[in-house]
Design an enzyme around this catalytic site. Structure first.
Site, PDB file in Angstrom:
ATOM      1  N   ALA A   1       0.864  -1.185   0.000  1.00 21.06           N
ATOM      2  CA  ALA A   1       0.000   0.000   0.000  1.00 21.06           C
ATOM      3  C   ALA A   1       0.899   1.234   0.000  1.00 21.06           C
ATOM      4  CB  ALA A   1      -0.861  -0.012   1.254  1.00 21.06           C
TER       5      ALA A   1
ATOM      6  N   GLY B   1       0.539  -5.152   0.519  1.00 15.24           N
ATOM      7  CA  GLY B   1      -0.581  -5.113  -0.414  1.00 15.24           C
ATOM      8  C   GLY B   1      -0.222  -5.658  -1.789  1.00 15.24           C
TER       9      GLY B   1
ATOM     10  N   GLU C   1      -0.505  -9.336  -1.441  1.00 12.97           N
ATOM     11  CA  GLU C   1      -1.949  -9.612  -1.273  1.00 12.97           C
ATOM     12  C   GLU C   1      -2.651  -9.549  -2.625  1.00 12.97           C
ATOM     13  OE1 GLU C   1      -2.386  -6.525   1.781  1.00 12.97           O
ATOM     14  OE2 GLU C   1      -3.126  -8.078   3.121  1.00 12.97           O
TER      15      GLU C   1
ATOM     16  N   GLU D   1       4.014  -5.791   6.961  1.00  6.83           N
ATOM     17  CA  GLU D   1       3.223  -4.752   7.631  1.00  6.83           C
ATOM     18  C   GLU D   1       3.569  -4.617   9.107  1.00  6.83           C
ATOM     19  OE1 GLU D   1       2.135  -6.826   5.379  1.00  6.83           O
ATOM     20  OE2 GLU D   1       0.645  -5.874   4.080  1.00  6.83           O
TER      21      GLU D   1
END
Ligand code: 3H9
Length: 692
Positions: free
Chosen positions: A66, A105, A108, A128
Site C-alpha cells: 500500500a 498489499g 496480497e 506490515e
C-alpha cells in the site's frame, strides 16, 4: 498499448491482456494505481476477446505494498479488497508476474490473482508488522490457506522477505521464470493454463492447510508462548495471530471482515504512526542536504582493515558478505591468525544454523586475507582503521597510511568518539578522512554512524552513505564531538543509571524498568554482557566506583560468571547479594539514606536527559535532523521501533513536560539536568523536536 490512466497501461498479446503498472519508485498501491487496476480488471474481464490476463509492473519492482504516505489520511475507494470480488467472479485466469519485491498489499494483490509467476531474484513478504499494522488487504486470510498456519504466522510476525526459490517451494509462486523474460513467460504460462483447461485457483477455495490447523487449535498459543519475548509490547503481532485464528475458524468473507476490524484497531493506535515515522526516518537519514544524490560515488572494489580484533573482524565480514575482497592488517602473526579464525568460526556458526552453506562460508573466507605489512594496502580503495582508542596511536597509523595509500583512497577510522579532525591532521589529505563508526558486533548491528570531519570531501561522504546501504547498514551522518551522537546520548543514561543505584534503586530495578519500556536489556545487564573491564585499568583502580570494586573482585561481567548480576552456567542472570552489599556500603560511606525510587522516576531520569542531550546535539549541528537521532538509537542501541525513536518519543510526551521535569530534577539534584537553551526556546515557541 492503451493508457488506462497515468500509471496503468493495457496491451494485448494475442488473446492475453497484459496490464502494466508504472508508478515509481515502488509501484505502491496509491489511489491512482488502485483506480487503474479496477478499471483495467473490469475492462479485460468483460471483454470477450480476452481469454486471460497478466498483471506485471515496470521499473525496479512489482507492487511493494500500500502507499504508506496515504496512511493516517481518509482513504478513498477502491480498496484492494474490492479486487477480490472482481477476480473471484472471473472465469478467465489472471496471472501476477513478479520481479523485485511483492510486499504487503503487493503480495496480497498477487494472491487474489489466480496464479503467480516470478523471476528467481524476486522476493515476497507481508512486512506490515514493521510499520505497526497487519496485512489488511486479505493477506491474513489468504497466506495461511497457501502456506499453512505456522509458516504464515512466522512470515507475518517477522515481516521477512522470502526469496523466490523458497516462495516457490512454499506454493506462493506457482512457477519461476527465466531472469529477464518475465513477461513472455507469464503470457505463455497463461496461454498454457487456457489450453490445458486448468481450473481457476481462488485462494478462498483452498482449505487443506486450514483444515490441518483446525485439528490443532493449540498451535496459536504455542506460537504466542514461543515468541513472547520477541513480540513483547507490540500490538500488531497479537492482532495478526487473532486474524489467523479467524481464518481457521470462520468462512473466508467473515475472516476478511474480522481482519478489517483488527486492522483498524492498529491504524488508530499509537504504534502504527510511530513505526511509520521510523520507516520514513530511516529513508530520510540517507539524504544529506548539501551532498546531493548526484555527487560523485567513488568505486570501492577492495577494502583494507587495520586491526584483526573483534571490531576489525566483524567489519571485514560485512564486505566479504557482498563480495568485496578485504585485507586485514595486524602487527603480530598470532593476532592475525586468531582474528581470521574467529571470523571463520562466526561464519561456521551461521552455517550450522542454516543461514549459509559451507560453500558460501568458503567463498567468503577466500575474500578475506591477512597481512603484517601496511604497505599491502597500497592499492585498496577504502581503508578502515579499527584499533584501540588512543589518539597518539591512531595518529601514528594515519601518518603511515598517508604514505602508503593510493591517491583518492578513503581513509576511515572506526573510532567511537575520538576527534577525527585531529586524526585527519596526521595526514596531508584530510579531505580523504572520514569516520565509519560500526557498532558491536559489527557483522550484526545495523547502524553505521558516518562521521563527517571538517575537511571530509562530499564524494567521500556520498560514497560512504551508498556503501553503507550496499553492506546492509542503516547510515546516519553525524558531526565530530565526543561520543558522536549515539554514545554522547548513551552517556547521559549511563550516568543517571549509576546515580539511581547510589540513591537506593538496585541495578535490576533500573534494568527492569528499561526492559519493560522496550529496550532489549537494561544498562547494567548490557555492561555485564560487554564486560565491566572495558576501559578499566587495574593499576589505576582505587575502588572509587561501583565498577572499580566489582572489577577488583574479578566480577567483570558474564565472561567471569559475575558482574552486577550473578550468573549460572547457562548465563542466566540473578540479582546479586554481593553487588547489593557493595552498593549499600558505598551509600553508608557517603552517608546516603537509601530511598524507594519509583519506576516512573527511574524512567524519567534515564530518558529525559537523553532527549535533552539530543536537542543540544541538534543545537550544536552534530546531527542533521531529530529523526536521524531516532534512527541512531533504534538501530544502534535497541530503542523500541514501536516507540518511534528517542526524539519522537519526546515529542509524544511533549517538549514542555520534558523541560518541566528537567527543571524539577535540576532544582533537586543539580546542573547535570540543566535544560539545553534550545529546549527552552522550542517550548517557548510551542514547537516540537521534529521541527528543529
Ligand atoms: C501495506 O501494504 C498494507 C496492506 O496490507 C493494506 C492493504 C492494501 N509506500 O526503501 P527505499 C518509497 S503496508 C510509499 O529507499 P529500496 C520510500 O519512502 C506496506 N512509499 O528503496 C523511498 O522514497 P524516497 C507494506 C514507499 O530499493 C522510495 O520508495 N510494504 C513505499 O532500498 C525507495 O525506497 C512495505 O512495508 C510504500 N509502500 O527498497 C514495503 N515503499 O526516495 C516497504 C517504499 O522519497 N518498502 N517507498 O525516500 C520497502 O521495504 C522498501 O522500500 C523496498 C525497496 C524493499 C520496496
Amino acid at each position: 498499448m492503451t493508457a488506462i490512466n497515468a500509471v496503468t497501461d493495457l496491451s494485448m498479446d494475442g488473446d492475453i491482456a497484459v496490464i502494466t503498472l508504472n508508478s515509481p519508485p515502488v509501484n505502491a498501491l496509491s489511489q491512482a494505481v488502485r483506480e487503474g487496476l479496477e478499471a483495467s480488471f473490469k475492462q479485460t474481464l468483460a471483454d470477450p476477446k480476452v481469454k486471460g490476463v497478466v498483471l506485471i509492473c515496470e521499473g525496479k519492482t512489482f507492487v511493494a505494498g500500500a502507499d504508506i504516505r496515504e496512511f493516517g489520511k481518509p482513504r478513498k475507494p477502491p480498496s484492494t479488497k474490492d479486487f477480490y470480488k472482481l477476480l473471484d467472479a472471473s472465469t478467465k485466469p489472471v496471472v501476477a508476474a513478479i520481479h523485485g519485491t511483492a510486499l504487503g498489499g503487493g503480495l496480497e494483490l498477487s494472491m487474489m490473482c489466480h496464479y503467480r509467476v516470478a523471476v528467481p531474484s524476486a522476493r515476497c513478504g507481508l512486512p506490515e508488522v514493521n510499520i505497526g499494522i497487519l496485512p489488511g488487504g486479505g493477506g491474513t486470510q489468504a497466506l495461511p490457506r497457501i502456506v499453512g498456519v505456522e509458516r504464515a504466522l512466522e512470515m507475518m510476525t517477522t515481516g521477512r522477505h522470502v526469496p523466490a526459490k523458497e516462495a516457490h517451494e512454499l506454493g506462493i509462486f506457482d512457477a519461476l521464470a527465466p531472469e529477464g523474460q518475465l513477461r513472455a513467460f507469464a503470457v505463455d504460462f497463461t496461454r498454457k493454463l487456457i489450453a490445458e483447461n486448468k481450473p481457476i485457483k481462488r485462494v478462498r477455495d483452498l482449505n487443506d492447510k486450514i483444515d490441518e490447523a483446525r485439528k490443532h487449535p493449540e498451535v496459536f498459543d504455542k506460537f504466542r508462548k514461543a515468541n513472547a519475548r520477541r513480540l513483547r509490547n507490540m500490538t500488531a503481532p497479537e492482532n495478526i495471530i487473532k486474524c489467523v485464528e479467524a481464518a481457521v475458524a470462520l468462512p473466508f468473507d467473515d475472516g476478511l471482515k474480522r481482519e478489517t476490524e483488527l486492522s483498524q484497531e492498529l491504524h488508530s493506535g499509537p504504534q502504527a504512526p510511530a513505526m511509520r515515522h521510523s520507516f520514513f526516518a530511516e529513508r530520510e537519514a540517507a539524504k544529506i542536504p548539501d551532498v546531493p544524490d548526484t555527487t560523485e560515488v567513488l568505486p570501492v572494489n577492495s577494502v583494507g582493515i587495520i586491526g584483526a580484533g573483534t571490531m576489525g573482524g566483524g567489519i571485514a565480514m560485512n564486505f566479504a558478505n557482498v563480495g568485496i575482497p578485504v585485507k586485514i592488517i595486524e602487527t603480530k602473526k598470532e593476532a592475525l591468525e586468531r582474528g581470521l579464525s574467529v571470523i571463520r568460526k562466526n561464519y561456521e556458526r551461521t552455517a550450522q544454523r542454516g543461514g549459509l552453506t559451507m560453500d558460501e562460508v568458503e567463498k567468503r573466507m577466500k575474500l578475506i586475507s591477512g597481512s603484517l605489512e601496511l604497505g599491502d594496502l597500497k592499492d585498496v580503495d577504502l581503508i578502515i582503521e579499527a584499533i584501540f582508542e588512543r589518539m597518539d596511536v591512531k595518529k601514528d597509523v594515519f601518518a603511515k597510511l598517508d604514505a602508503v595509500a593510493k591517491p583518492g583512497a578513503i581513509l576511515a577510522t572506526n573510532t567511537s568518539g575520538l576527534n577525527i579532525d585531529e586524526i585527519a591532521s596526521a595526514t596531508k589529505r584530510p579531505e580523504s578522512v572520514i569516520g565509519l563508526h560500526f557498532f558491536s558486533p559489527a557483522n550484526v548491528m545495523k547502524l553505521l554512524e558516518v562521521v563527517r570531519a571538517d575537511h571530509t570531501s562530499k564524494a567521500i561522504i556520498n560514497t560512504s552513505m551508498k556503501l553503507a546501504k550496499k553492506i546492509g547498514k542503516v547510515a546516519a551522518l553525524v558531526g565530530v564531538c565526543p561520543g558522536f551522537v549515539g554514545n554522547r546520548i548513551l552517556r547521559q543514561r549511563q550516568v543517571e543509571a549509576q546515580n539511581l543505584v547510589l540513591e537506593g534503586a538496585m541495578p535490576w530495578d533500573v534494568d527492569r524498568v528499561l526492559y519493560n519500556f522496550g529496550f532489549p536489556m537494561g544498562p547494567f545487564a548490557m555492561s555485564d554482557l560487554a564486560g565491566l573491564d572495558i576501559g578499566w585499568v587495574k593499576e589505576n583502580s582505587k575502588g572509587e566506583t561501583l565498577r572499580d570494586v566489582l572489577c577488583e573482585m574479578d566480577r567483570r561481567g558474564q565472561k567471569t560468571g559475575a558482574g552486577y548480576y550473578d550468573y549460572d552456567e547457562n548465563r542466566n542472570a540473578k540479582p546479586s547479594p554481593v553487588t547489593e552489599k557493595i552498593i549499600k556500603d558505598f551509600m553508608a560511606k557517603k552517608g546516603v539514606n537509601g530511598r524507594h525510587i519509583s519506576d516512573e522516576e527511574i524512567l524519567e531520569r534515564c530518558l529525559y536527559p537523553m532527549i535533552n542531550e539530543g536537542v543540544q546535539i541538534l543545537a550544536d549541528r552534530k546531527a542533521i535532523r531529530s529523526s536521524d537521532i531516532d534512527v541512531i538509537w533504534q538501530y544502534g542501541y535497541g530503542f523500541p521501533h514501536y516507540r518511534g525513536g528517542i526524539m519522537y518519543y519526546g515529542d509524544q510526551i511533549g517538549p514542555a513536560k520534558v523541560l518541566a521535569k528537567m527543571k524539577e530534577f535540576q532544582a533537586q539534584m543539580g546542573d547535570r539536568f540543566k535544560p539545553s537553551p534550545l529546549l527552552e526556546k522550542i517550548v517557548a515557541e510551542g514547537k516540537r523536536f521534529a521541527d528543529i
